[in-house]
Design a protein around this motif. Structure first.
Motif, mmCIF file in Angstrom:
data_model
loop_
_atom_site.group_PDB
_atom_site.id
_atom_site.type_symbol
_atom_site.label_atom_id
_atom_site.label_comp_id
_atom_site.label_asym_id
_atom_site.label_seq_id
_atom_site.Cartn_x
_atom_site.Cartn_y
_atom_site.Cartn_z
ATOM 1 N N ILE A 35 31.591 18.855 4.201
ATOM 2 C CA ILE A 35 30.161 19.109 4.020
ATOM 3 C C ILE A 35 29.513 17.839 3.471
ATOM 4 C CG2 ILE A 35 28.420 20.568 2.915
ATOM 5 C CD1 ILE A 35 30.530 22.727 2.613
ATOM 6 N N PRO A 36 28.600 17.206 4.215
ATOM 7 C CA PRO A 36 28.001 15.933 3.797
ATOM 8 C C PRO A 36 27.214 16.037 2.489
ATOM 9 C CG PRO A 36 26.870 16.827 5.719
ATOM 10 C CD PRO A 36 28.089 17.659 5.531
ATOM 11 N N PRO A 37 26.960 14.897 1.829
ATOM 12 C CA PRO A 37 26.404 14.856 0.472
ATOM 13 C C PRO A 37 25.167 15.703 0.188
ATOM 14 C CG PRO A 37 27.047 12.668 1.158
ATOM 15 C CD PRO A 37 27.202 13.547 2.350
ATOM 16 N N MET A 38 24.103 15.529 0.966
ATOM 17 C CA MET A 38 22.862 16.243 0.688
ATOM 18 C C MET A 38 22.999 17.740 0.934
ATOM 19 S SD MET A 38 19.860 13.658 2.058
ATOM 20 C CE MET A 38 18.557 14.724 1.438
ATOM 21 N N THR A 39 23.704 18.094 1.997
ATOM 22 C CA THR A 39 23.916 19.512 2.308
ATOM 23 C C THR A 39 24.763 20.167 1.223
ATOM 24 O OG1 THR A 39 23.855 18.998 4.675
ATOM 25 C CG2 THR A 39 24.768 21.133 4.045
ATOM 26 N N MET A 40 25.800 19.449 0.766
ATOM 27 C CA MET A 40 26.636 19.962 -0.313
ATOM 28 C C MET A 40 25.816 20.161 -1.574
ATOM 29 S SD MET A 40 29.657 18.177 -2.533
ATOM 30 C CE MET A 40 30.263 17.181 -1.194
ATOM 31 N N TYR A 43 23.100 13.746 -5.303
ATOM 32 C CA TYR A 43 23.194 13.155 -3.962
ATOM 33 C C TYR A 43 23.856 11.787 -4.016
ATOM 34 C CZ TYR A 43 21.876 10.382 0.058
ATOM 35 O OH TYR A 43 21.927 9.530 1.139
ATOM 36 N N PHE A 44 23.392 10.928 -4.924
ATOM 37 C CA PHE A 44 23.971 9.588 -5.054
ATOM 38 C C PHE A 44 25.447 9.660 -5.420
ATOM 39 C CE2 PHE A 44 19.508 7.944 -5.860
ATOM 40 C CZ PHE A 44 19.473 7.186 -4.709
ATOM 41 N N GLN A 45 25.787 10.573 -6.335
ATOM 42 C CA GLN A 45 27.189 10.713 -6.753
ATOM 43 C C GLN A 45 28.061 11.203 -5.601
ATOM 44 O OE1 GLN A 45 28.703 12.445 -10.762
ATOM 45 N NE2 GLN A 45 28.832 14.141 -9.335
ATOM 46 N N ASN A 46 27.585 12.213 -4.895
ATOM 47 C CA ASN A 46 28.338 12.744 -3.763
ATOM 48 C C ASN A 46 28.527 11.696 -2.675
ATOM 49 O OD1 ASN A 46 28.354 15.157 -5.115
ATOM 50 N ND2 ASN A 46 26.950 16.219 -3.733
ATOM 51 N N SER A 47 27.490 10.892 -2.446
ATOM 52 C CA SER A 47 27.565 9.846 -1.423
ATOM 53 C C SER A 47 28.548 8.757 -1.839
ATOM 54 C CB SER A 47 26.178 9.226 -1.199
ATOM 55 O OG SER A 47 25.267 10.190 -0.737
ATOM 56 N N ALA A 48 28.546 8.435 -3.131
ATOM 57 C CA ALA A 48 29.398 7.352 -3.626
ATOM 58 C C ALA A 48 30.875 7.629 -3.409
ATOM 59 C CB ALA A 48 29.117 7.104 -5.104
ATOM 60 N N VAL A 49 31.295 8.885 -3.645
ATOM 61 C CA VAL A 49 32.727 9.195 -3.554
ATOM 62 C C VAL A 49 33.231 9.225 -2.120
ATOM 63 C CG1 VAL A 49 32.794 10.441 -5.746
ATOM 64 C CG2 VAL A 49 32.326 11.691 -3.632
ATOM 65 N N GLN A 50 32.323 9.022 -1.171
ATOM 66 C CA GLN A 50 32.758 8.844 0.219
ATOM 67 C C GLN A 50 33.358 7.453 0.412
ATOM 68 O OE1 GLN A 50 28.971 9.876 2.290
ATOM 69 N NE2 GLN A 50 30.220 11.313 3.442
ATOM 70 N N PHE A 51 32.951 6.520 -0.444
ATOM 71 C CA PHE A 51 33.347 5.125 -0.276
ATOM 72 C C PHE A 51 34.253 4.595 -1.384
ATOM 73 C CE2 PHE A 51 28.992 5.741 1.412
ATOM 74 C CZ PHE A 51 29.264 5.579 2.761
ATOM 75 N N LEU A 111 15.661 19.638 -1.677
ATOM 76 C CA LEU A 111 16.819 19.380 -0.811
ATOM 77 C C LEU A 111 16.835 20.194 0.484
ATOM 78 C CD1 LEU A 111 19.505 19.312 -3.632
ATOM 79 C CD2 LEU A 111 18.938 17.390 -2.151
ATOM 80 N N ILE A 112 15.890 21.119 0.649
ATOM 81 C CA ILE A 112 15.885 21.998 1.825
ATOM 82 C C ILE A 112 15.920 21.223 3.152
ATOM 83 C CG2 ILE A 112 14.497 23.664 3.134
ATOM 84 C CD1 ILE A 112 13.678 24.928 0.496
ATOM 85 N N PRO A 113 15.124 20.160 3.312
ATOM 86 C CA PRO A 113 15.153 19.424 4.602
ATOM 87 C C PRO A 113 16.524 18.843 4.944
ATOM 88 C CG PRO A 113 13.209 18.837 3.326
ATOM 89 C CD PRO A 113 14.095 19.632 2.408
ATOM 90 N N SER A 114 17.372 18.644 3.935
ATOM 91 C CA SER A 114 18.666 18.001 4.172
ATOM 92 C C SER A 114 19.568 18.791 5.108
ATOM 93 C CB SER A 114 19.398 17.776 2.846
ATOM 94 O OG SER A 114 19.770 19.013 2.258
ATOM 95 N N ILE A 115 19.453 20.121 5.067
ATOM 96 C CA ILE A 115 20.337 20.945 5.900
ATOM 97 C C ILE A 115 20.010 20.802 7.388
ATOM 98 C CG2 ILE A 115 20.751 22.595 4.042
ATOM 99 C CD1 ILE A 115 18.753 24.480 5.322
ATOM 100 N N PHE A 116 18.821 20.243 7.686
ATOM 101 C CA PHE A 116 18.434 20.038 9.086
ATOM 102 C C PHE A 116 18.694 18.603 9.535
ATOM 103 C CE2 PHE A 116 15.576 23.315 7.335
ATOM 104 C CZ PHE A 116 15.921 24.380 8.149
ATOM 105 N N VAL A 117 19.006 17.730 8.578
ATOM 106 C CA VAL A 117 19.226 16.317 8.890
ATOM 107 C C VAL A 117 20.708 16.003 9.067
ATOM 108 C CG1 VAL A 117 18.971 13.948 8.040
ATOM 109 C CG2 VAL A 117 17.127 15.617 7.686
ATOM 110 N N GLU A 118 21.537 16.525 8.170
ATOM 111 C CA GLU A 118 22.972 16.241 8.193
ATOM 112 C C GLU A 118 23.727 17.260 9.047
ATOM 113 O OE1 GLU A 118 23.703 14.066 3.911
ATOM 114 O OE2 GLU A 118 23.855 16.245 3.999
ATOM 115 N N THR A 119 24.893 16.864 9.474
ATOM 116 C CA THR A 119 25.746 17.738 10.282
ATOM 117 C C THR A 119 27.055 18.001 9.544
ATOM 118 O OG1 THR A 119 24.837 16.817 12.330
ATOM 119 C CG2 THR A 119 26.919 18.052 12.485
#
Length: 307
Positions: free
Chosen positions: A33-38, A84-92, A196-204
């Motif tokens: 589950i990608p960062p923003m959606t999570m 969001y920033f924290q979730n994104s960071a742990v991808q890298f 964060l609602i728009p995020s569920i339509f942006v990420e897959t």
């Protein structure tokens, strides 16, 4: 006052423990589950839990329209942006590597407090922050992969998380004058989740890969890390002051490393032990009894501003 301080110390210790474990859960979930959606689903769950607590503790819903911008700012920064920033960071970067950036939060909060609230800092508190930062550096060590573009992006994301949390801390402090802890956390989470609602339509998301492990980790993030921990953090911040409370965030890397050892079977070296001892010592130093007159004035000033 002393009993409230004790409860506040217990509250921030629980919060630090839960948030230390949260990085492991994020690491498990983020590939599916990608960062923003999570982040959206995490705080959607948190909002539902907080709604129940709010309904029980607050019989009347009162939200001054003039305070809505401050709730949006604090919710968007502390809920949406930070996670969001924290979730994104742990991808890298690894969870433990990300945790060293969290250690910078108290330093930035202290600077922001001085600039915004003209707060005077005691020498003991300054020494405690420096000591804890050194301790965290010992724990996670130097990341030799920093030169790679992915690692640099991960650290940049964590720096964004630090700035977001500083904004959250500063924006939350004035709300103490009119609202209870549960009201503050409830409305912040509500507004933060809405952003964060728009995020569920942006990420897959890879929904086909969602299993019981993913679901349990998401529930842990939503119920404990988002609803309960945020409530306890705001409670501690009101009674201890934002800089002292932020200092306890340096326990997060300690907890992350220790939990990684038991859960992920990662090794703990001598530097982890030394670093952990330094962090624990710094937290003890910041809260030891027998404070000087200067420190008492500092703490009294913080409490008067918060109440």
């Amino acid at each position: 006052m002393e009993s409230k301080k004790t409860l506040s110390l217990i509250a921030i210790m629980i919060t630090s423990t839960v948030w230390g474990l949260s990085l492991l859960s994020v690491k498990v979930i983020v590939d599916v589950i990608p960062p923003m959606t999570m982040t959206f689903f995490r705080f959607l769950i948190g909002s539902l839990v907080l709604s129940i607590i709010y309904m029980i503790k607050e019989k009347e819903k009162k939200l001054d329209k003039k305070d809505i911008p401050m709730f949006i700012l604090s919710g968007a920064s502390g809920v949406s942006a930070f996670i969001y920033f924290q979730n994104s960071a742990v991808q890298f970067i690894s969870a433990s590597s990300a945790s060293i950036i969290v250690a910078a939060i108290p330093i930035f909060v202290l600077i922001a407090e001085v600039i915004v609230f003209k707060t005077k800092l005691s020498n003991k508190k300054i020494i405690s922050v420096i000591l804890s930062f050194i301790g965290v550096y010992f724990i996670v060590g130097y990341d030799s992969s920093l030169a790679s573009s992915d690692s640099f992006k991960g650290y940049l994301m964590m720096f964004g998380a630090v700035i977001a949390w500083v904004v959250y801390s500063i924006a939350t402090k004035p709300l103490y004058k009119k609202y209870s802890q549960i009201s503050i956390v409830y409305f912040q989470t509500l507004f933060g989740t809405s952003v964060l609602i728009p995020s569920i339509f942006v990420e897959t998301a890879k929904w086909s890969l969602v299993n019981n492990v993913i679901i349990l980790n998401l529930l842990f993030l939503g119920i404990f890390c988002s609803a309960i921990a945020y409530y306890l953090y705001v409670y501690a911040m009101e009674h201890l002051g934002i800089s002292t409370t932020a200092l306890f965030l340096n326990l997060i890397p300690v907890i992350t490393v220790v939990s990684s050892y038991f859960i992920l079977k990662e090794k703990i070296g001598i530097y982890h032990i030394i670093g952990g001892a330094l962090v624990v010592t710094s937290v003890y130093l910041a809260n030891i009894k027998g404070k000087s007159g200067e420190e008492k004035l500092v703490e009294e000033g913080e409490l008067k501003k918060a109440t």
